[in-house]
Structures are given as C-alpha cells and as structure tokens.
Design an enzyme around this catalytic site. Structure first.
Site, PDB file in Angstrom:
ATOM      1  N   LYS A 126       0.829  -1.206   0.000  1.00  0.00           N
ATOM      2  CA  LYS A 126       0.000   0.000   0.000  1.00  0.00           C
ATOM      3  C   LYS A 126       0.864   1.255   0.000  1.00  0.00           C
ATOM      4  O   LYS A 126       1.897   1.314   0.661  1.00  0.00           O
ATOM      5  CB  LYS A 126      -0.907  -0.041   1.244  1.00  0.00           C
ATOM      6  N   SER A 207      -9.454   1.580   3.455  1.00  0.00           N
ATOM      7  CA  SER A 207      -8.631   2.355   2.546  1.00  0.00           C
ATOM      8  C   SER A 207      -7.635   1.521   1.761  1.00  0.00           C
ATOM      9  O   SER A 207      -7.021   2.001   0.824  1.00  0.00           O
ATOM     10  CB  SER A 207      -7.881   3.441   3.312  1.00  0.00           C
ATOM     11  N   SER A 231      -9.759  -1.184   7.421  1.00  0.00           N
ATOM     12  CA  SER A 231      -9.127  -1.004   6.116  1.00  0.00           C
ATOM     13  C   SER A 231      -8.333  -2.192   5.611  1.00  0.00           C
ATOM     14  O   SER A 231      -7.843  -2.160   4.489  1.00  0.00           O
ATOM     15  CB  SER A 231      -8.232   0.238   6.128  1.00  0.00           C
TER      16      SER A 231
END
Length: 542
Positions: A126, A207, A231
């Site tokens: 990420k 996210s 997330s």
C-alpha cells in the site's frame, strides 16, 4: 480506513442494524441465489491465476519458472487488467527495480540459497508504507506526491530480508480515508478511482482498496494493507480475500504514514489463509522505533502456519454476535450457512451481544483519531522528503490546488484534526481511556464468561456502488470496530456471495491470539471453500 464506522453516527455506526439492499447502481437482477458460487466462469487464461506461495515455490524449484519470469507475468497482467481492459486502477506505481530484485533472488537460488517461503515472491504494498528506493510514498495525496524516502519502513526491511520482490505500490483512499466525511473510498488525488474486480461499478472499499482489488484480480501473489478501523478486513471481505489485522504492535508501524498510534497496523491480504499466515510471521517482530512492539516480545510466532489445522474447529466455543444473525434478506442466509458449517465441524456456538456493551463509547473513537492523526502526521512530515512539512501545509496545498486535489470532496476531517490540541489534552486522554478500556474489557469479559475461543460475525456489508457525487453510503453491518478500538487481532475469510458480490466472516479474539483465529479461519476455509476469482463484470446486469 473504513470511515463509515465512526463518521456517520459515531464510532459504532457500522455496528447498528440496517436494512441492506444489494442493488445494481441502476437496477436489481434477481436470478442469482444467496451464497451461490457454483460453476464460476474462468476469468481468463492467466498462467498464475489463483496460485499460492507454495505453488510458486514449487514452480521455481522445478525450474518451470524463475522469479524473473513470474515477475514478468505479473507485470504483464497489471498492464492488461489494471492499466487496460477492465482498468481496475489498483496499482499506483510500479517498482523500476522489481526485475533486478527478481534476478538477484534467482541468482541466490542457483547458488543454493533460499531465504524462506517468500524468496522470489512478488508482493504489492500500500502506498502509505515507506520504501527506501525509487518509488514514492504518498498516501495517495498530491500534497506529498514528491515524497521519496531514504529508508524502508521496518516491515519492508523484513520483507526484503525474506527475499520478496517489491513489485509496486497500490492505490488507496487518500490519507487512508481520513480526509472528508463525504469522500468516496478507493479514490485518491494522485491515483484516481480503483474498481472492484467482481463488479466494476462497485467500490473495493477503503482504505486498502488497491491492495484488495490487486490481490483478488491476481495482479500479484500477496499484498500488504494497513488498517485503523476496517481497512484490511473490509476490502478483503468485499474482494473475496483473507485479511489479517494483527494485534497492534505485532507488526511495527515505523515508516508508515499514520492515522492513529493506538489503532494503526499493517497486515497481510491474500487469497488463502496459509498465504496470509506466511506473510504474517515473516514481518512480525520487535522494533526500537515503535514502542508498541515491545509488549510483543516473546509473543511473536515466527511461523503462523503451524496453526493451520483443518480440524481446528472441533470442540471450539465461538461466540456469534447476535446483531449479525439478522441483518438483511441478502446477508442472513449466507451467515446462517456459515454458522451451520462451523457447527458441522464440531464448533459450539454461543450467541453473545458485544455491540450492546460498546454503545457508551459514542463519538469518542473519532475524537481519538483526530488528535492522533494530527500528532502522528506532523511527526512523519517533519522529516519527510516533501515540500509540505505539516498537516497545516497539507490543508494549504489542497486549497491552493483545489481543482486537482479536491475535485469531488473537500478536507473537513483534515481541518477538524488541525483544530485539535496535543496528546496531553484532557479531551483526548479521556476519550482514549474510554474507547480502549471499554472495548478491551467488553471483549475480554465476553470471552472469559462464556469460555470462548473467539467471537464471529459477518465482516461487513456487500460492496457499495462508486459514487463520486454523493460519496460513500452505509452498506449495512460492520464488525471492524471492536477489534480495531481494542487493538486486538481480526481475521476475515470468504463466506459467500450475493449476486456474485463477496462477503467475509470475521473471527476476533484477545491480544496476540493470532494463532487461535488463524486456526479457526483455516478450518472454516477448508470446510467451505468459498473463494472464487472475479469475472470483471461491468455491473450486476452483466
């Protein structure tokens, strides 16, 4: 992060019951049956479709493939599926050094050195996790699009030591979905909008949206996401993946753009429990740069695969959240089938009411995050290699570049955080004591009084439609908040489908009980076999 959990009606918004309508962004087809994943169509002829870490290692050992050829196949897959074709937009940046890393791992293998199960395995991470290389670390924000750091995050250092190939970085909800109460998950000003590979008009959830979309679509072997509240588990659930949110402190947060020091953690996302367990053990460990890792000393398992037991449900007592038993006509039969599977494998089911105990927390969780975000981000940016050096600078940049930085929603959460004081403020101290204390006590009490091994519930609702005009909407039940606020471990495993939209089942327990919930998750996975690859459908109508 799973912003809806605390922004709509407080930190427990996602824990309240609501009627869940699983509809197309246009209309509702009815020919599919709940949980029907039989006879899935092949999504394509990709040579590495649904491969596991073990399978890749076998292919490299037999010399059918090399790390370089595997990496090249994934790079081609990203070009065909992510940048063209369905255009998932899950990968925000490719690593220009990926092939050279793969070559180095191949050379070691030829020389008789294999570092472990991750040797030569391509991994996407990420884009809020620092890498000391040519890639940027931006949290999806144009405000720090120039940020190239000099040092790896602690977990990335361990990832390299394990022999993994850093393939690139994934898109995310900007600032890990902590920018606006009206935001659309999976959108960032730097990376644009990521799509769900099951239904392209659906949101892969935030996210760690890019991580979820990428792993599900077979753009890599395994991925790393991060979570503050939902997330990891939420995008795993809606993308048909296994996700593990570790105990806060099992993985170091040093070098990761923060929201909350009390709740943040990175964690593995994969297509199987075993692959997630392999990555979990490889990156766990004490770090002098993160004081939250100190309590993990002596509690970290170097190899969590030892907990993989297909009979792991036998005799286990599992508390089922009562609110999760009656959510909607779409969800209820899927979860009931999961509960029946648990029973059939020897688990003893006890209905519990955790949600009821957490109602007094109210809005305190959101207060904690506002204070900790300002404090943590200011510390990160003060030493970052970017033009902006503080939260105030980010806010100013966004205002000056509004057309590009804020075309769909603004930055009200950033502004709320900026208005807060320091971490010595009474409001903050009271809020963090209330949220962490009540949540841990509630979970521990339920586990102890009912002699439970874990608590289970549906992870969340089905993927909602992408809506850049109105922002995210409530997609029903969510079970991310309890483990998130407590800092406790949480695993989600594919549970079933409705109109080909996936949903996961969650297992949570107390601190450092990763082994226990991995055992339960694996046994359920092996008994149910619910993971199916996405078909990249345009929408529910086909």
């Amino acid at each position: 992060m799973h912003r809806r959990n605390f922004l709509k009606t407080g930190s427990l918004a996602g824990l309240t019951l609501s009627t869940l309508a699983v509809s197309s962004c246009n209309s509702v087809p009815t020919e599919k049956k709940s949980g029907d994943a039989s006879n899935p169509e092949k999504p394509g002829d990709f040579a590495l479709d649904e491969v596991t870490i073990d399978m890749l290692q076998q292919k490299m050992q037999s010399k059918e493939y090399t790390s370089r050829s595997i990496t090249e196949l994934y790079l081609k897959r990203i070009d065909e599926i992510d940048k063209n074709g369905p255009k998932l937009n899950a990968v925000i940046e490719l690593n220009p050094d990926a092939l050279s890393i793969a070559d180095a791992m191949d050379k070691e293998r030829v020389g008789g050195k294999v570092r472990g199960p991750l040797h030569g395995i391509p991994v996407l991470i990420k884009d809020n996790i620092s890498t000391g290389d040519k890639m940027h670390t931006t949290a999806g924000a144009l405000a720090i699009a120039d940020n190239i750091v000099k040092q790896d995050a602690f977990i990335i250092k361990k990832l390299r030591e394990a022999g993994a190939v850093l393939l690139g970085k994934t898109n995310l909800s900007e600032w890990a979905n902590f920018r606006s109460e009206h935001s659309t998950s999976a959108w960032s000003s730097r990376g644009g909008q990521t799509k769900c590979p099951y239904m392209l008009d659906r949101n892969p959830s935030g996210s760690s949206a890019g991580s979820g979309s990428a792993a599900s679509a077979n753009l890599c072997a395994i991925v790393i996401g991060t979570e503050t509240d939902g997330s990891i588990v939420s995008p795993s659930s809606v993308n048909g993946l296994v996700g593990i949110k570790p105990t806060v402190g099992l993985w170091s947060r040093a070098g990761i753009i923060p929201i909350s020091k009390t709740q943040d953690t990175a964690g593995p996302m994969a297509r199987t429990v075993k692959d997630a367990a392999i990555l979990l053990g490889a990156l766990a460990g004490e770090d002098t740069q993160d004081s939250y890792t100190q309590p993990s000393k002596g509690k970290v398992e170097p190899d969590y695969t030892k907990f993989l037991d297909a009979n792991g449900l036998q005799g286990k007592r599992i508390g089922v959240e009562k609110d999760g038993l009656k959510i909607s006509p779409a969800m209820d039969p899927i979860f009931q089938q999961a509960v029946d599977t648990l029973k059939s494998k020897g688990a003893i089911i006890v209905e519990i009411e955790l949600n009821k105990l957490l109602k007094p927390i109210g809005h305190d969780d959101f207060k904690v995050l506002l204070y900790e975000f300002k404090d943590g981000l200011n510390k990160y940016l003060s030493t970052a290699n970017s033009k902006v050096k503080s939260l105030a600078d980010v806010i100013a940049f966004n205002k000056q570049n509004e057309a590009k930085a804020m075309p769909f929603f603004k930055q009200d959460i950033l502004e709320q955080a900026q208005s807060k004081g320091g971490l010595d403020t009474k409001e903050y101290l009271d809020a963090v004591a209330k949220t962490t204390g009540i949540t841990r006590n509630s979970i521990d009490t339920i586990l102890k009084e009912n002699n439970l091994d874990a608590i289970a519930a549906p992870t969340n609702g089905f993927a909602c439609c992408i809506d850049l005009v109105n922002g995210d909407y409530d997609n029903g039940f969510s079970f991310s908040a309890p483990a998130a606020m407590a800092g406790y471990p949480h695993i989600t495993v594919p549970m079933g489908y409705y109109n080909e939209l996936p949903v996961g089942i969650s297992f949570i327990s107390s601190a450092y009980k990763e082994g226990d919930i991995i055992k339960l998750g694996y046994a359920y996975e092996q008994a149910s076999k619910k993971r199916m690859p996405p078909k990249f459908k345009v929408d529910l109508l086909g």
